[in-house]
Design a protein around this motif. Structure first.
Motif, PDB file in Angstrom:
ATOM      1  N   ILE A   1       9.588  25.471 -22.595  1.00 23.74           N
ATOM      2  CA  ILE A   1       8.721  26.390 -21.855  1.00 23.74           C
ATOM      3  C   ILE A   1       7.296  26.282 -22.390  1.00 23.74           C
ATOM      4  N   GLU A   2       6.345  26.243 -21.501  1.00 21.48           N
ATOM      5  CA  GLU A   2       4.957  26.319 -21.922  1.00 21.48           C
ATOM      6  C   GLU A   2       4.686  27.750 -22.406  1.00 21.48           C
ATOM      7  N   GLU A   3       3.980  27.885 -23.515  1.00 25.31           N
ATOM      8  CA  GLU A   3       3.705  29.225 -24.038  1.00 25.31           C
ATOM      9  C   GLU A   3       2.968  30.090 -23.020  1.00 25.31           C
ATOM     10  N   ALA A   4       2.120  29.465 -22.210  1.00 22.73           N
ATOM     11  CA  ALA A   4       1.370  30.215 -21.202  1.00 22.73           C
ATOM     12  C   ALA A   4       2.318  30.906 -20.218  1.00 22.73           C
ATOM     13  N   ALA A   5       3.458  30.258 -19.940  1.00 20.67           N
ATOM     14  CA  ALA A   5       4.442  30.842 -19.023  1.00 20.67           C
ATOM     15  C   ALA A   5       5.058  32.091 -19.640  1.00 20.67           C
ATOM     16  N   PHE A   6       5.293  32.042 -20.954  1.00 20.56           N
ATOM     17  CA  PHE A   6       5.845  33.208 -21.660  1.00 20.56           C
ATOM     18  C   PHE A   6       4.854  34.362 -21.618  1.00 20.56           C
ATOM     19  N   TYR A   7       3.598  34.062 -21.953  1.00 24.44           N
ATOM     20  CA  TYR A   7       2.589  35.121 -22.042  1.00 24.44           C
ATOM     21  C   TYR A   7       2.207  35.691 -20.685  1.00 24.44           C
ATOM     22  N   GLN A   8       2.618  35.025 -19.633  1.00 27.75           N
ATOM     23  CA  GLN A   8       2.358  35.553 -18.300  1.00 27.75           C
ATOM     24  C   GLN A   8       3.126  36.860 -18.078  1.00 27.75           C
ATOM     25  N   TYR A   9       4.260  36.989 -18.767  1.00 29.49           N
ATOM     26  CA  TYR A   9       5.120  38.163 -18.581  1.00 29.49           C
ATOM     27  C   TYR A   9       5.219  39.043 -19.824  1.00 29.49           C
ATOM     28  N   PHE A  10       5.100  38.449 -21.016  1.00 29.55           N
ATOM     29  CA  PHE A  10       5.321  39.195 -22.259  1.00 29.55           C
ATOM     30  C   PHE A  10       4.215  38.895 -23.264  1.00 29.55           C
ATOM     31  N   GLY A  11       3.819  39.942 -23.999  1.00 27.83           N
ATOM     32  CA  GLY A  11       2.784  39.748 -25.005  1.00 27.83           C
ATOM     33  C   GLY A  11       3.326  39.393 -26.375  1.00 27.83           C
ATOM     34  N   SER A  12       4.642  39.594 -26.561  1.00 22.88           N
ATOM     35  CA  SER A  12       5.271  39.332 -27.851  1.00 22.88           C
ATOM     36  C   SER A  12       6.780  39.276 -27.665  1.00 22.88           C
ATOM     37  N   LEU A  13       7.479  38.833 -28.711  1.00 30.55           N
ATOM     38  CA  LEU A  13       8.942  38.846 -28.664  1.00 30.55           C
ATOM     39  C   LEU A  13       9.456  40.282 -28.619  1.00 30.55           C
ATOM     40  N   GLU A  14       8.759  41.171 -29.326  1.00 30.94           N
ATOM     41  CA  GLU A  14       9.156  42.586 -29.310  1.00 30.94           C
ATOM     42  C   GLU A  14       9.007  43.159 -27.894  1.00 30.94           C
ATOM     43  N   GLY A  15       7.952  42.746 -27.206  1.00 29.14           N
ATOM     44  CA  GLY A  15       7.743  43.197 -25.840  1.00 29.14           C
ATOM     45  C   GLY A  15       8.843  42.700 -24.918  1.00 29.14           C
TER      46      GLY A  15
END
Length: 219
Positions: free
Chosen positions: A42-56
């Motif tokens: 996964i591209e990190e940008a794809a992750f940050y599109q929905y979540f700001g952190s693992l805790e989030g």
């Protein structure tokens, strides 16, 4: 598989599923977003599109459990005609049926490490949703009562409903009965109890009841 993930725009639900699979397969949470994304292509940008952190992301999983439960019960055409007590029972039954489908993940994430109270932090968003759900039920019930003295305190009831949820959650986590039938019994008794308490008990006794539930939940 990694190549497919990189060329495909992943949805929020797909990333959540990949995270839950990662946790169960590795028996640990990812050390970082970078490691999680790299292991799943996964591209990190794809992750940050929905979540700001693992805790989030962890908090969002619990909120998604709530949303999925709410969507499920709203599909029942008879739900709108239920009493407030039956609406609460339906919600609890449906929510814990959903948790059972994800039991391995739920048990891991709530028991991980040595700090159960810290693990409960991921339920913060869920707490808000459940309290709002309970508050709406009480306000709906109050609207049908002409005398203010017979109306219930929505804030107090919603806090009681949350403590009831934590009580049942702990019970479910330790339930070894077939089909978790004992949890179903605990739900029925606890929900009936809280409604009976609010219908027939003075305010100060309700506060004492809340303290008792808190002690039983976290002892």
């Amino acid at each position: 598989m990694a190549t497919k993930a990189k060329t495909k725009k992943l949805s929020k639900d797909e990333i959540i599923s990949l995270y839950m699979e990662y946790v169960l397969e590795h028996e640990s949470v990812p050390k970082s977003i970078y490691k999680f994304c790299k292991s799943n292509g996964i591209e990190e940008a794809a992750f940050y599109q929905y979540f700001g952190s693992l805790e989030g992301l962890q908090k969002n999983i619990w909120e998604q459990f709530y949303t999925n439960t709410e969507n499920l019960i709203q599909k029942n055409k008879e739900y709108g005609q239920f009493s407030n007590r039956d609406k609460m029972l339906t919600f609890f039954y449906s929510f814990f049926e959903l948790l059972t489908l994800n039991r391995s993940y739920v048990l891991f994430t709530l028991k991980e490490g040595k700090s159960p109270l810290k693990n409960l932090a991921q339920l913060k968003g869920l707490r808000k949703h459940i309290k709002e759900f309970a508050k709406d039920l009480i306000e709906d019930g109050n609207s049908e009562k002409s005398l203010k003295v017979t109306q219930h305190n929505p804030q107090l009831f919603s806090e009681g409903a949350w403590l009831q949820f934590l009580f049942v959650l702990r019970f479910w986590m330790n339930d070894g009965s077939a089909g978790f039938e004992k949890t179903d019994m605990a739900i029925e008794k606890s929900i009936n109890t809280i409604f009976d308490v609010f219908d027939n008990t003075p305010l100060e006794n309700i506060v004492d009841f809340g303290k008792f539930l808190y002690k039983e939940t976290f002892a």
